[in-house]
Design a protein around this motif. Sequence first.
Motif, short mmCIF file in Angstrom:
data_model
loop_
_atom_site.label_atom_id
_atom_site.label_comp_id
_atom_site.label_asym_id
_atom_site.label_seq_id
_atom_site.Cartn_x
_atom_site.Cartn_y
_atom_site.Cartn_z
N SER A 187 0.81 -1.22 0.00
CA SER A 187 0.00 0.00 0.00
C SER A 187 0.84 1.27 0.00
CB SER A 187 -0.92 0.02 1.23
OG SER A 187 -1.80 -1.07 1.22
N ILE A 188 2.11 1.13 0.36
CA ILE A 188 2.99 2.29 0.51
C ILE A 188 3.96 2.43 -0.67
CG2 ILE A 188 4.82 3.30 1.94
CD1 ILE A 188 3.53 1.84 4.34
N VAL A 189 4.47 1.30 -1.12
CA VAL A 189 5.57 1.30 -2.11
C VAL A 189 5.03 0.98 -3.50
CG1 VAL A 189 7.75 0.17 -2.73
CG2 VAL A 189 7.20 0.58 -0.31
N PRO A 190 5.46 1.69 -4.55
CA PRO A 190 5.06 1.34 -5.92
C PRO A 190 5.43 -0.11 -6.23
CG PRO A 190 6.15 3.48 -5.88
CD PRO A 190 6.33 2.88 -4.51
N PRO A 191 4.60 -0.83 -6.96
CA PRO A 191 4.86 -2.26 -7.23
C PRO A 191 6.26 -2.54 -7.79
CG PRO A 191 2.67 -1.67 -7.97
CD PRO A 191 3.32 -0.38 -7.55
N ARG A 192 6.75 -1.68 -8.66
CA ARG A 192 8.06 -1.92 -9.28
C ARG A 192 9.21 -1.82 -8.27
NH1 ARG A 192 6.70 3.27 -10.09
NH2 ARG A 192 8.31 4.89 -9.88
N ARG A 193 8.94 -1.24 -7.10
CA ARG A 193 10.00 -1.04 -6.10
C ARG A 193 9.90 -2.02 -4.93
NH1 ARG A 193 13.36 3.84 -6.59
NH2 ARG A 193 12.65 4.82 -8.51
N LEU A 194 8.85 -2.81 -4.86
CA LEU A 194 8.61 -3.65 -3.69
C LEU A 194 9.76 -4.60 -3.38
CD1 LEU A 194 4.85 -4.73 -3.67
CD2 LEU A 194 6.14 -3.62 -1.83
N GLU A 195 10.36 -5.16 -4.43
CA GLU A 195 11.40 -6.16 -4.21
C GLU A 195 12.65 -5.58 -3.55
OE1 GLU A 195 13.58 -6.03 -8.59
OE2 GLU A 195 12.18 -7.64 -8.10
N ARG A 196 12.74 -4.26 -3.47
CA ARG A 196 13.89 -3.63 -2.83
C ARG A 196 13.88 -3.79 -1.31
NH1 ARG A 196 15.79 1.78 -5.48
NH2 ARG A 196 15.47 1.38 -7.70
N PHE A 197 12.71 -4.07 -0.73
CA PHE A 197 12.56 -3.97 0.71
C PHE A 197 12.25 -5.31 1.36
CE2 PHE A 197 11.21 0.07 -1.24
CZ PHE A 197 12.31 0.82 -0.81
N ARG A 198 12.79 -5.49 2.58
CA ARG A 198 12.65 -6.75 3.31
C ARG A 198 11.74 -6.53 4.51
NH1 ARG A 198 18.40 -9.49 4.28
NH2 ARG A 198 16.95 -10.99 5.20
N PRO A 199 10.53 -7.05 4.46
CA PRO A 199 9.60 -6.84 5.59
C PRO A 199 10.08 -7.48 6.88
CG PRO A 199 8.70 -8.40 4.01
CD PRO A 199 9.90 -7.79 3.36
N GLU A 200 10.96 -8.48 6.78
CA GLU A 200 11.50 -9.14 7.98
C GLU A 200 12.67 -8.38 8.59
OE1 GLU A 200 13.94 -10.89 4.60
OE2 GLU A 200 11.93 -10.04 4.91
N GLY A 201 13.08 -7.27 7.97
CA GLY A 201 14.23 -6.52 8.45
C GLY A 201 15.45 -6.84 7.61
N SER A 202 16.34 -5.87 7.50
CA SER A 202 17.53 -6.05 6.67
C SER A 202 18.64 -6.72 7.46
CB SER A 202 18.02 -4.70 6.15
OG SER A 202 18.57 -3.94 7.22
N ALA A 203 19.65 -7.18 6.72
CA ALA A 203 20.81 -7.81 7.36
C ALA A 203 21.50 -6.83 8.30
CB ALA A 203 21.78 -8.30 6.29
N LEU A 204 21.49 -5.53 7.96
CA LEU A 204 22.13 -4.52 8.80
C LEU A 204 21.44 -4.43 10.15
CD1 LEU A 204 24.13 -2.16 9.18
CD2 LEU A 204 22.43 -0.65 8.13
N GLU A 205 20.11 -4.45 10.14
CA GLU A 205 19.36 -4.33 11.39
C GLU A 205 19.53 -5.56 12.25
OE1 GLU A 205 16.35 -5.07 14.20
OE2 GLU A 205 16.35 -6.15 12.30
#
Length: 207
Positions: A187-205
């Motif tokens: 609902s927040i991110v454009p579909p073409r950009r969704l794969e950039r983000f990790r809902p489980e948290g990033s490796a850095l976090e």
Amino acid sequence: MVRQERAEATRSAILDGAARAFDAEGFHGTSLADIVKEAGVTKGALYFHFGSKEELAQALIAEQFNALEPVAEAGKPGVQTVIDTVHSMARRLVADVRVRAGIRLVVDRSSRTGIVHEPYTRWIELFRECLVQAQRRGDVKADLDPGRVARLIVGSWTGLQLSSQVLSGRADLSEETTLMWEMLLPSIVPPRRLERFRPEGSALEMA
């Protein structure tokens, strides 16, 4: 130096004792005598560091901000920063009694007085700033108001962590936080950009 270290250790013991007492009984159910007993200090030592129960509560409420520095993505905070910050808070809420006490104090005192809003507004503003930058990069849908999205995130996760506490003692909080992001991100991110983000948290976090 030894005296200073002793004073810092005493102050830390008071905060830990107060956190355990507030976490167990809430602000109104905890007395200064309870805190003195839990911390293993004298009343004089407590008053040397803190003038009142209110001052102690404020110090613990502030702990959530002292403990949680937003995760920077190569100097460009954005959507993943918000995701990671919420996951970091979830982990600390389970592991750190000071953070748990701070969260309970906000909820307890807000339900009684209705005026303890600063912690919410600070988180909302932090997330709004991250989302504004993300929107400029095309990572947040152009027709969304970052401030309203930030408020939705804070409100959603506040309710989530409270229900997790009641239903599982927060044992499922990390998993439920991931589910929240899986539901919100489309609902927040454009579909073409969704794969950039990790809902489980990033490796850095998670490092």
